[in-house]
Design a protein around this motif. Structure first.
Motif, short mmCIF file in Angstrom:
data_model
loop_
_atom_site.label_atom_id
_atom_site.label_comp_id
_atom_site.label_asym_id
_atom_site.label_seq_id
_atom_site.Cartn_x
_atom_site.Cartn_y
_atom_site.Cartn_z
N UNK A 1 10.28 6.43 2.27
CA UNK A 1 10.70 7.80 2.01
C UNK A 1 12.20 7.96 2.28
N UNK A 2 12.81 8.88 1.54
CA UNK A 2 14.18 9.32 1.81
C UNK A 2 14.12 10.73 2.39
N UNK A 3 14.86 10.93 3.49
CA UNK A 3 14.88 12.23 4.14
C UNK A 3 16.31 12.71 4.34
N UNK A 4 16.46 14.03 4.42
CA UNK A 4 17.68 14.66 4.92
C UNK A 4 17.28 15.47 6.15
N UNK A 5 17.99 15.26 7.25
CA UNK A 5 17.74 16.04 8.45
C UNK A 5 18.88 17.04 8.63
N UNK A 6 18.52 18.31 8.67
CA UNK A 6 19.52 19.37 8.83
C UNK A 6 18.99 20.42 9.79
N UNK A 7 19.74 20.73 10.83
CA UNK A 7 19.33 21.72 11.83
C UNK A 7 17.96 21.41 12.40
N UNK A 8 17.73 20.11 12.69
CA UNK A 8 16.47 19.62 13.28
C UNK A 8 15.27 19.78 12.36
N UNK A 9 15.52 20.07 11.09
CA UNK A 9 14.43 20.15 10.11
C UNK A 9 14.50 18.93 9.20
N UNK A 10 13.35 18.32 8.96
CA UNK A 10 13.28 17.11 8.15
C UNK A 10 12.84 17.50 6.73
N UNK A 11 13.69 17.18 5.77
CA UNK A 11 13.40 17.48 4.37
C UNK A 11 13.13 16.18 3.61
N UNK A 12 11.93 15.97 3.08
CA UNK A 12 11.68 14.78 2.27
C UNK A 12 12.31 14.96 0.88
N UNK A 13 12.99 13.93 0.41
CA UNK A 13 13.64 14.01 -0.90
C UNK A 13 12.82 13.30 -1.97
N UNK A 14 12.43 12.07 -1.68
CA UNK A 14 11.65 11.29 -2.65
C UNK A 14 10.93 10.16 -1.96
N UNK A 15 10.06 9.50 -2.72
CA UNK A 15 9.21 8.44 -2.17
C UNK A 15 9.28 7.20 -3.05
N UNK A 16 9.30 6.04 -2.43
CA UNK A 16 9.20 4.75 -3.12
C UNK A 16 7.96 4.02 -2.60
N UNK A 17 6.88 3.99 -3.37
CA UNK A 17 5.65 3.34 -2.89
C UNK A 17 5.69 1.82 -3.06
N UNK A 18 6.66 1.20 -2.41
CA UNK A 18 6.88 -0.24 -2.52
C UNK A 18 7.75 -0.68 -1.35
N UNK A 19 8.10 -1.96 -1.33
CA UNK A 19 8.95 -2.48 -0.26
C UNK A 19 10.38 -1.98 -0.42
N UNK A 20 11.07 -1.84 0.72
CA UNK A 20 12.51 -1.57 0.71
C UNK A 20 13.15 -2.46 1.77
N UNK A 21 14.46 -2.35 1.89
CA UNK A 21 15.22 -3.29 2.72
C UNK A 21 14.99 -3.15 4.22
N UNK A 22 14.24 -2.16 4.65
CA UNK A 22 13.92 -2.03 6.08
C UNK A 22 13.19 -3.27 6.61
N UNK A 23 12.58 -4.03 5.71
CA UNK A 23 11.91 -5.27 6.11
C UNK A 23 12.87 -6.21 6.84
N UNK A 24 14.15 -6.15 6.50
CA UNK A 24 15.13 -7.04 7.12
C UNK A 24 15.38 -6.70 8.59
N UNK A 25 14.92 -5.56 9.04
CA UNK A 25 15.12 -5.17 10.43
C UNK A 25 14.11 -5.82 11.36
N UNK A 26 13.05 -6.37 10.79
CA UNK A 26 12.04 -7.06 11.60
C UNK A 26 12.45 -8.51 11.82
N UNK A 27 11.94 -9.11 12.89
CA UNK A 27 12.20 -10.50 13.21
C UNK A 27 10.89 -11.28 13.16
N UNK A 28 10.98 -12.60 13.12
CA UNK A 28 9.78 -13.43 13.11
C UNK A 28 8.89 -13.11 14.29
N UNK A 29 9.51 -12.86 15.45
CA UNK A 29 8.74 -12.58 16.67
C UNK A 29 7.96 -11.27 16.60
N UNK A 30 8.33 -10.39 15.66
CA UNK A 30 7.59 -9.13 15.50
C UNK A 30 6.24 -9.34 14.83
#
Length: 405
Positions: A266-295
């Motif tokens: 998901x893509x979000x915008x946070x403004x004044x402590x309110x979370x607004x969803x903008x759009x959704x990608x029902x697939x993999x994204x690059x956040x996978x690179x933040x994990x390590x083998x040990x995870x």
């Protein structure tokens, strides 16, 4: 998902760095990884973590042949689990019934995927849960856009984008206060009942992306990161894990409501402590690179973890080539050079590994291949990277009729 029965894994979308990352994770964990893609040279082609690569037809231009090729691979190599990573997931979902006869496919039905991929349908899904959304209109003609401009003086800016798009491409920023300029902005867009757009209020705030692995509405892995450097208007090229409980809770609420299974972002915008969803990608994204083998991210896919796997706080990764090509000029333009310099020399590249160097050196072959395709088609390098796997709702009406019958 029965982990004891899974040994051979087929990943599609070998061109994507996330697919290479998953191949490394699964192979290190003892699984045998196969990769299929419709371009000849890609990041996984020469990886030592991939047992075998397959060249398959382009799903966008020959979806029937694409599914048939995947079926042959599944049967021939005794594949137990198929994990789509990129937008080819929509074509795979079209063939889900046939593929599921021979292996497990980590993907939802095309009807569910469309409700998420389609930017208007996604906002409608969020509204059903009484969650906050930006003010959004579905438009089918330029006249409807003009009507919104004339009646929306309370909004400083509006965003116009197709219901099907990626990489924040084809986005137009309109301003009711600059009516004539806004009318000129939409002069050349293609819009009709079959090619609809959404108009959305522009919200100024901090932009976040989230990624989750989900089984029947239960999250088994999750990551979130803010947008810092991008390629063009939307595709992130630098990633830093943050702990954002509000995003995690929002995602839990949403995926539980759908009993969703698969990868979802998901893509979000946070403004004044309110979370607004903008759009959704029902697939993999690059956040996978933040994990390590040990995870042990593979356990999240196999649903064998007892907790939600999350990357370590402030774990960082970047696409170094894109940081040079896109990030550096933007850093200079927006006076962020010192920040860029610090990040560039202290962050791991998503592709380079001492244990698997060939994918990094193959970037130059892939870039040359992309440049030739760009020259032949007149498309940008970003567009060329996905033009053969993109899905813009093709045949969804026919599928809905079949479903109702």
């Amino acid at each position: 998902m029965n982990n004891k029965l899974i040994h051979n894994i087929l990943l599609t979308g070998g061109r994507a760095p996330v697919t290479l990352e998953l191949a490394r994770f699964f192979t290190t964990a003892g699984y045998q990884v196969f990769v299929a893609d419709s371009i000849k040279h890609h990041l996984c082609t020469n990886s030592r973590y991939v047992f075998k690569n397959f060249l398959v037809p382009q799903p966008r231009y020959n979806s029937t042949a694409y599914i048939q090729a995947l079926l042959e691979i599944v049967k021939q190599e005794n594949i137990h689990l198929l994990i789509p990573t990129c937008e080819e997931i929509f074509y795979i979902s079209h063939g889900l019934i046939e593929l599921n006869k021979y292996c497990q496919v980590f993907a939802e039905t095309v009807h569910i995927l469309n409700q998420l991929h389609n930017k208007w349908e996604f906002i409608c899904q969020v509204k059903k849960l009484d969650l906050v959304t930006p003010q959004t209109w579905l438009v089918k003609s330029k006249a409807e856009i003009i009507d919104i401009l004339q009646s929306s003086n309370s909004f400083h800016k509006l965003i116009l984008k197709p219901v099907y798009s990626r990489f924040a491409s084809n986005i137009h920023i309109l301003s009711p206060k600059n009516y004539q300029l806004s009318v000129q902005e939409i002069e050349h867009i293609q819009i009709s009942k079959n090619k609809t757009w959404v108009v959305q209020e522009f919200i100024s705030g901090k932009h976040y992306c989230s990624y989750s692995i989900v089984h029947q509405g239960k999250i088994t892995a999750h990551a979130a990161y803010p947008t810092v450097f991008t390629a063009g208007k939307g595709s992130c090229i630098y990633f830093e894990a943050v702990n954002h409980p509000q995003i995690l809770q929002w995602v839990k609420t949403f995926v539980e409501s759908l009993k969703f299974t698969g990868q979802i972002a998901f893509d979000f915008i946070e403004a004044n402590d309110i979370l607004y969803p903008l759009e959704c990608n029902p697939r993999a994204i690059s956040a996978i690179h933040l994990f390590q083998v040990s995870d042990k991210l593979e356990t999240a896919f196999l649903n064998t973890t007892s907790e939600i796997i999350q990357p370590q706080m402030y774990q960082r990764a970047m696409i170094s080539m894109a940081m040079l090509v896109y990030g550096l000029p933007d850093a200079i333009r927006y006076h962020q050079f010192r920040q860029w310099l610090k990040i560039f020399f202290s962050t791991k590249d998503v592709i380079f590994r001492i244990s698997d160097v060939m994918p990094f050196f193959s970037i130059f072959i892939i870039l040359w291949q992309s440049l030739l395709m760009s020259f032949k088609t007149g498309l940008s390098l970003i567009q060329v990277s996905t033009q053969d796997i993109e899905w813009d709702g093709e045949n969804i009406e026919l599928l809905m009729i079949d479903r109702e019958n």
